[in-house]
Design a protein around this motif. Structure first.
Motif, short mmCIF file in Angstrom:
data_model
loop_
_atom_site.label_atom_id
_atom_site.label_comp_id
_atom_site.label_asym_id
_atom_site.label_seq_id
_atom_site.Cartn_x
_atom_site.Cartn_y
_atom_site.Cartn_z
N GLY A 105 0.82 -1.20 0.00
CA GLY A 105 0.00 0.00 0.00
C GLY A 105 0.86 1.26 0.00
O GLY A 105 2.08 1.20 0.12
N TYR A 106 0.19 2.38 -0.13
CA TYR A 106 0.89 3.66 -0.19
C TYR A 106 1.61 3.95 1.12
O TYR A 106 2.80 4.23 1.14
N SER A 107 0.88 3.89 2.23
CA SER A 107 1.47 4.22 3.53
C SER A 107 2.56 3.24 3.93
O SER A 107 3.55 3.62 4.56
N GLY A 108 2.39 1.98 3.58
CA GLY A 108 3.34 0.96 3.98
C GLY A 108 4.61 0.91 3.16
O GLY A 108 5.58 0.25 3.55
N THR A 109 4.61 1.57 2.01
CA THR A 109 5.80 1.57 1.15
C THR A 109 6.69 2.75 1.51
O THR A 109 6.27 3.90 1.46
N SER A 110 7.91 2.43 1.88
CA SER A 110 8.86 3.46 2.29
C SER A 110 9.83 3.80 1.16
O SER A 110 9.94 3.06 0.18
N LEU A 111 10.55 4.87 1.35
CA LEU A 111 11.60 5.23 0.40
C LEU A 111 12.64 4.11 0.34
O LEU A 111 13.13 3.77 -0.74
N ASN A 112 12.96 3.52 1.49
CA ASN A 112 13.93 2.40 1.50
C ASN A 112 13.42 1.23 0.69
O ASN A 112 14.21 0.55 0.03
N ASP A 113 12.11 0.97 0.73
CA ASP A 113 11.54 -0.09 -0.11
C ASP A 113 11.79 0.21 -1.59
O ASP A 113 12.16 -0.68 -2.35
N MET A 114 11.58 1.46 -1.96
CA MET A 114 11.77 1.85 -3.37
C MET A 114 13.25 1.77 -3.75
O MET A 114 13.59 1.30 -4.84
N CYS A 137 0.96 -9.68 -11.26
CA CYS A 137 0.55 -8.56 -10.42
C CYS A 137 0.56 -8.95 -8.93
O CYS A 137 -0.49 -9.05 -8.30
N PRO A 138 1.75 -9.18 -8.38
CA PRO A 138 1.84 -9.60 -6.98
C PRO A 138 1.07 -8.66 -6.05
O PRO A 138 1.08 -7.46 -6.21
N GLY A 139 0.41 -9.29 -5.10
CA GLY A 139 -0.37 -8.52 -4.13
C GLY A 139 -1.85 -8.56 -4.37
O GLY A 139 -2.64 -8.15 -3.54
N GLY A 140 -2.27 -9.04 -5.55
CA GLY A 140 -3.69 -9.13 -5.83
C GLY A 140 -4.21 -7.99 -6.68
O GLY A 140 -3.46 -7.32 -7.37
N CYS A 141 -5.50 -7.77 -6.58
CA CYS A 141 -6.16 -6.78 -7.43
C CYS A 141 -5.78 -5.37 -7.02
O CYS A 141 -6.06 -4.95 -5.89
N PRO A 142 -5.18 -4.60 -7.93
CA PRO A 142 -4.79 -3.24 -7.57
C PRO A 142 -5.98 -2.32 -7.28
O PRO A 142 -5.84 -1.39 -6.48
N ILE A 143 -7.12 -2.58 -7.90
CA ILE A 143 -8.29 -1.73 -7.60
C ILE A 143 -8.72 -1.96 -6.16
O ILE A 143 -8.92 -1.01 -5.40
N LEU A 144 -8.87 -3.22 -5.78
CA LEU A 144 -9.28 -3.55 -4.42
C LEU A 144 -8.28 -3.02 -3.41
O LEU A 144 -8.64 -2.34 -2.44
N ASN A 145 -7.00 -3.30 -3.63
CA ASN A 145 -5.97 -2.87 -2.68
C ASN A 145 -5.93 -1.36 -2.54
O ASN A 145 -5.87 -0.83 -1.43
N THR A 146 -5.98 -0.66 -3.65
CA THR A 146 -5.88 0.79 -3.61
C THR A 146 -7.14 1.42 -3.06
O THR A 146 -7.07 2.40 -2.30
N ALA A 147 -8.29 0.87 -3.40
CA ALA A 147 -9.54 1.42 -2.87
C ALA A 147 -9.57 1.34 -1.35
O ALA A 147 -9.98 2.29 -0.68
N ILE A 148 -9.10 0.24 -0.81
CA ILE A 148 -9.08 0.08 0.65
C ILE A 148 -7.99 0.94 1.26
O ILE A 148 -8.20 1.63 2.26
N ASP A 149 -6.81 0.94 0.66
CA ASP A 149 -5.67 1.66 1.21
C ASP A 149 -5.85 3.18 1.15
O ASP A 149 -5.46 3.88 2.07
#
Length: 195
Positions: A23-32, A99-111
């Protein structure tokens, strides 16, 4: 493609799955940085901020899913078989075959529903485009006498999406193969009973 465009594409390609999983919040600069092997300066030299990377990563993930669906549908002749392509593609998506992580619409809508208006808007646009593609298929099926003429295309589209997205959520939560199969079978039965 310029060097800058190639670098931007590389960053998006390497971070897309991380944003979809964490998700957006869980992804850090270090992850990138870890995903790309690039420095902070290289990433932010190509994108203004994390928001830009996240938005581009979402678009990349949506295109990945749409291309997969398009490829499976292109092998089908009938409307029902094209609709059934969703059961195949989303079963593969649940299994993490693309597309690891599943459906991007579902994940992003919730996140992003309460925390990131721009990502929420992207998810809404992707959802509406998906719904409209199904509506168009249903209308074609009605025209071709494959689907009952009194069918409500929007209701069918929403029901299909609800079964798919609900199925993904339940399957990921329970991590049970039987659940995936039951929900896939429910979608297949629903589509087969449209005519």
């Amino acid at each position: 493609m310029t060097k800058s465009e190639k670098t931007r594409h590389y960053i998006v390609e390497k971070t897309a799955s991380i944003f979809n999983i964490k998700g957006y919040s869980g992804t850090s600069l270090n992850d990138m940085i870890n995903a790309t092997g690039l420095t902070k300066g290289s990433i932010y030299g190509n994108f203004a901020n994390k928001d830009e990377v996240a938005l581009a990563a979402f678009e990349h993930n949506i295109k990945t899913v749409e291309m997969k669906i398009g490829a499976v549908m292109s092998e089908q002749d009938s409307t029902k078989d094209k609709l059934l392509a969703y059961s195949v593609v989303y079963q593969d998506l649940i299994k993490g075959q693309f597309c690891p992580g599943g459906c991007p619409i579902l994940n992003t809508a919730i996140d992003a529903d309460d925390t990131h208006p721009a990502l929420r808007e992207k998810a809404l646009i992707a959802f509406l485009a998906w719904k409209n593609r199904i509506i168009n298929l249903i209308q074609d099926g009605i025209t071709n006498n494959e689907i009952a003429p009194k069918s409500n295309p929007e209701q069918i589209a929403l029901t299909m999406i609800a079964i798919i997205e609900g199925g993904i959520m339940i399957s990921r939560l329970t991590n049970m193969l039987e659940t995936r199969e039951m929900l896939r079978d429910s979608l297949i039965a629903y589509i087969n009973n449209l005519g």
